[in-house]
Design a protein around this motif. Structure first.
Motif, mmCIF file in Angstrom:
data_model
loop_
_atom_site.group_PDB
_atom_site.id
_atom_site.type_symbol
_atom_site.label_atom_id
_atom_site.label_comp_id
_atom_site.label_asym_id
_atom_site.label_seq_id
_atom_site.Cartn_x
_atom_site.Cartn_y
_atom_site.Cartn_z
ATOM 1 N N LYS B 3 0.848 -1.189 0.000
ATOM 2 C CA LYS B 3 0.000 0.000 0.000
ATOM 3 C C LYS B 3 0.879 1.233 0.000
ATOM 4 O O LYS B 3 1.971 1.237 0.559
ATOM 5 C CB LYS B 3 -0.816 0.055 1.292
ATOM 6 N N THR B 5 0.311 5.124 1.203
ATOM 7 C CA THR B 5 -0.588 6.172 1.702
ATOM 8 C C THR B 5 0.217 7.448 1.903
ATOM 9 O O THR B 5 0.255 8.296 1.026
ATOM 10 C CB THR B 5 -1.284 5.748 3.008
ATOM 11 N N GLU B 155 -2.994 10.510 -0.525
ATOM 12 C CA GLU B 155 -4.416 10.814 -0.331
ATOM 13 C C GLU B 155 -4.703 12.264 -0.727
ATOM 14 O O GLU B 155 -5.610 12.551 -1.497
ATOM 15 C CB GLU B 155 -4.785 10.556 1.132
ATOM 16 N N HIS B 177 -6.346 5.013 -6.397
ATOM 17 C CA HIS B 177 -7.154 4.044 -5.649
ATOM 18 C C HIS B 177 -6.381 2.733 -5.443
ATOM 19 O O HIS B 177 -6.348 2.175 -4.348
ATOM 20 C CB HIS B 177 -8.459 3.803 -6.406
ATOM 21 N N CYS B 178 -5.762 2.253 -6.544
ATOM 22 C CA CYS B 178 -5.022 0.983 -6.456
ATOM 23 C C CYS B 178 -3.840 1.091 -5.487
ATOM 24 O O CYS B 178 -3.611 0.206 -4.676
ATOM 25 C CB CYS B 178 -4.506 0.562 -7.824
ATOM 26 N N LEU B 180 -3.361 3.348 -3.012
ATOM 27 C CA LEU B 180 -3.811 3.581 -1.628
ATOM 28 C C LEU B 180 -4.231 2.278 -0.965
ATOM 29 O O LEU B 180 -4.013 2.065 0.218
ATOM 30 C CB LEU B 180 -5.000 4.548 -1.602
ATOM 31 N N ASN B 181 -4.833 1.419 -1.785
ATOM 32 C CA ASN B 181 -5.331 0.162 -1.222
ATOM 33 C C ASN B 181 -4.404 -1.022 -1.466
ATOM 34 O O ASN B 181 -4.737 -2.154 -1.142
ATOM 35 C CB ASN B 181 -6.719 -0.131 -1.790
ATOM 36 N N GLY B 182 -3.262 -0.719 -2.084
ATOM 37 C CA GLY B 182 -2.305 -1.796 -2.347
ATOM 38 C C GLY B 182 -2.834 -2.804 -3.351
ATOM 39 O O GLY B 182 -2.553 -3.992 -3.255
ATOM 40 N N LEU B 183 -3.620 -2.339 -4.327
ATOM 41 C CA LEU B 183 -4.243 -3.264 -5.275
ATOM 42 C C LEU B 183 -3.480 -3.321 -6.587
ATOM 43 O O LEU B 183 -3.304 -2.309 -7.244
ATOM 44 C CB LEU B 183 -5.673 -2.811 -5.586
ATOM 45 N N GLY B 187 -4.822 -7.858 -6.756
ATOM 46 C CA GLY B 187 -5.539 -7.214 -5.665
ATOM 47 C C GLY B 187 -6.951 -6.851 -6.080
ATOM 48 O O GLY B 187 -7.918 -7.046 -5.330
ATOM 49 N N GLN B 191 -10.740 -8.370 -4.755
ATOM 50 C CA GLN B 191 -11.889 -7.634 -4.214
ATOM 51 C C GLN B 191 -13.181 -8.410 -4.467
ATOM 52 O O GLN B 191 -14.187 -8.196 -3.807
ATOM 53 C CB GLN B 191 -12.012 -6.272 -4.899
#
Ligand code: SF4
Lengths: 473, 215
Positions: B3, B5, B155, B177-178, B180-183, B187, B191
């Motif tokens: 992630k 942030t 952010e 988005h990816c 921030l969420n570590g996606l 990933g 979800q």
């Protein structure tokens, strides 16, 4: 409403979710792993702290890098250090995650696309992927199977799903009957010659018509194997009694009550009579003769009794340039007889043609004969340890070695020359593999794709011959 | 994927334009079967005085003391300041792999090569484009102040300097988005883990022979 194709049915049955951007998430029932395209995928899992979603969906074996000469010394004695590391890495990864692997000297080891169906790991109706484009082979069982890249290998390991887009449907129908001495390899080479190496791009090709209905499972695998050489990632054959008989009794196939249940489900794995295909190609089986590729793309193929094409007969400049370039690389003359092409090496093997029927058909041709003096080397490389065992039980190994061919351990071997089996520069090879690209079988090597029977006849004659006349002699 | 942030870390100035991916990680290291472990060979030809070989232990190699990342004051760098067209050349994903493995999480430059830029997001690395003037200013400040740290707040899309200056940057919503969420792709697919499990439960009923057979 029109009926559905087999591809449509398989795709829909595995749809997990339709994404907003038009892509689909489909569930993958089986993944086959080998040493070349899996290391970074496993490494990716580890780095992200992920576990495989489902261990029991995977099966692995090393094939591309393994030596095919005597190898009882095991992995440690693989000479090429890069090969050794790749094979060892596969072993370590499978051990770490608990994935079933047939290691190099396991009797069940073999080329991924030979091993997986042989074990019953691939069944009708499954979706299957492998980090190798010839995964299309498995479509012969009525499975939706195709090759994927390393990041997708990792994706499937981690999620058991693949993000994909639906393909279009093509039907290649070969009607009637094949002449004597004409094999599945000739059929698929002929099909590629007709539709071209990009003809199937974007399509899933289903092979239909009497010729395929009457073809053995092994023959169907040879055909589906080369769908990718026509540009299609997927090749398919509808399920019938021949499919069921092939699968029945294999190690990982259902047994007893589950078998009956499975058979009931598999009966529907056919294209409906009123299914609509986006493209239909119809070929008369009786028109197909033994095929030989003369150039550097599988579509550069002619019948054995034909001549090498003459660019002067073409009007399209791109085609003319292509022919000229291929003639030069291959060291051939326009209008030369195919039967006058002299050979240096012969390779019988690869995921296209290394199953027992392939070996039988080659053995039948060489039996009691001798390899021609101008042939430097003629290799026979069985597709798996079990094929090897079966062939030896039938005495095929003796037939080959007495004729002067080398009998090897199973692996990809000279199909792509990642192990020490290679062509020298300028050498012509009659090969039962699937790609005749420049340098594929060794730097500067010249590959001619043929059936096992044609390769065997060429080994004896020292040049191409029409196997149909040859066996009568 | 890790992630991303907010992070605060030592910044180091790599003062040259058109740093290509060959420079970031030379070709002899691509034979590796791994995606990790490229850190010791990051900028290999700039960093060491000898020629690096794959699988070599780099700890005893002669260092180029002049190279910025070798200077003691930049030890533990996690933000790389760079000049224009950073990451040009070959598409090798090994370049972001090497940066990430070394410990760099952010590269700030006036411009990036496109493939490299894309590859960064797939590997948890944040490439930030600031104006030439802003980058220049950062170069000056970092060189003048030992222990200079930058805070990067994804952010709120800003880089904060030790003196409290805030530099806003752009980032694509989806990529943000990816990160921030570590996606990563995986990933994202995860979800939908519930959909996958629901599919699996149904398949297990319909085709039990496909489960627990291979082991
Ligand atoms: S035999 Fe050849 S085509 Fe088949 S998997 Fe091996 S290398 Fe690929």
């Amino acid at each position: 409403m029109a009926g559905k194709t087999l591809y449509d049915k398989l795709f829909e049955a595995h749809l997990v979710r339709q994404n907003d951007d038009g892509s689909s998430l489909i569930y993958i029932d089986r993944q086959v792993l080998h040493e070349v395209t899996s290391p970074q995928a496993f490494e990716g899992l580890r780095l992200a702290g992920r576990q495989p979603w489902r261990i029991d969906a995977n099966i692995a074996t090393p094939d591309h890098n393994v030596p095919t000469t005597e190898r009882s010394g095991g992995v440690d004695e693989i000479v090429d250090p890069v090969s050794k590391i790749q094979v060892k890495t596969l072993d370590a990864n499978c051990d770490e995650f608990g994935i079933l692997e047939f290691k190099m000297n396991d009797q069940r080891q073999g080329i991924v696309h030979v091993m997986a169906p042989e074990q019953g790991a691939i069944l009708p109706g499954v979706t299957a992927v492998c980090g190798d484009s010839h995964t299309a082979t498995l479509g012969a069982l009525g499975a939706l199977a195709h090759g994927v890249g390393t990041s997708e290998v990792e994706h499937v390991l981690a999620t058991q799903c693949l993000i994909t887009k639906k393909m279009k449907n093509m039907l290649v129908r070969v009607d009637g009957e094949l002449g004597a001495g004409v094999t599945p390899k000739d059929v698929v080479l002929h099909v590629i010659g007709v539709i071209g190496t990009a003809g199937g791009t974007g399509y899933a090709i289903e092979f239909g018509g009497d010729v395929f209905r009457n073809m053995s499972m092994e023959g169907r695998m040879t055909v589906c194997n080369m769908a990718i050489e026509a540009g299609a990632r997927v090749g398919l054959v509808s399920v019938d009694q021949i499919t069921l008989d092939y699968v029945n009794g294999r190690t990982y196939a259902p047994k007893g009550e589950q078998w009956d249940q499975a058979v009931a489900a598999w009966k529907g794995l056919v294209s409906d009579d009123d299914a609509e295909f986006d493209e239909v190609v119809v070929i008369n089986g009786a028109d197909i003769a033994p095929q030989v590729t003369w150039g550097t793309s599988p579509e550069m193929v002619v019948s054995v009794n034909d001549t090498v094409p003459n660019p002067a007969n073409e009007s399209d400049q791109v085609k003319i340039d292509g022919i000229n370039r291929a003639l030069e690389y291959m060291g051939l003359q326009a209008d030369q007889n195919i039967t006058d092409i002299k050979l240096d090496r012969v390779f019988i093997g690869s995921c296209t043609n290394s199953r027992i029927e392939d070996l039988r058909s080659a053995a039948e041709v060489v039996k009691g004969r001798k390899v021609a003096d101008n042939i430097i080397q003629a290799l026979v490389v069985p597709g798996s340890g079990l094929v090897k065992e079966q062939a030896e039980a039938e005495g095929l190994d003796k037939i080959f070695t007495e004729a002067g061919l080398e009998w090897r351990e199973p692996g990809c071997s000279m199909c792509l020359a990642m192990n020490p089996d290679k062509l020298g520069a300028g050498e012509h090879c009659a090969s039962t593999s699937n790609r005749n690209f420049e340098g594929r079988q060794g730097f500067g090597g010249r590959t001619h794709l043929v059936s096992p029977a044609m390769a065997a006849a060429a080994a004896i004659a020292g040049h191409f011959v029409d196997v149909r006349d040859f066996v009568k002699q | 994927m890790k992630k991303f942030t907010t992070m605060t870390g030592i910044a180091a100035p790599l003062d040259r334009a058109n740093v290509d991916t060959d420079m970031i990680i030379p070709k002899q290291f691509l034979k590796s079967i791994k995606r990790s472990g490229f850190g010791p060979n990051l900028f290999d030809e700039l960093r060491y005085l000898d020629e690096g070989q794959p699988d070599q232990d780099c700890s005893g190699r002669p260092l180029n003391e002049e190279f910025v990342l070798n200077k003691p004051r930049y030890k533990g760098t996690s933000v790389l300041l760079a000049r224009e067209n950073f990451g040009c050349g070959s598409s090798r994903e090994h370049a972001p792999w090497a940066l990430e493995d070394f410990g760099i999480r952010v590269v700030i430059a006036p411009s990036f090569a496109e493939i490299f830029f894309n590859n960064c997001f797939k590997n948890g690395l944040l490439p930030i484009v600031l104006s030439e003037a802003q980058v220049d200013q950062l170069f000056k400040e970092v060189e003048a102040n030992e222990g200079y740290e930058l805070t990067v707040d994804l952010e709120n899309q800003k880089v904060v300097t030790p003196s409290g200056d805030e530099l806003a940057f752009e980032v694509d919503d989806f990529r943000k988005h990816c990160l921030l969420n570590g996606l990563d792709d995986i990933g994202l697919t995860l979800q939908y883990a519930d959909d996958i499990k629901a599919y699996e439960a149904k398949a297990r009923q319909q085709s039990p022979w496909l489960f627990d057979a291979i082991k």
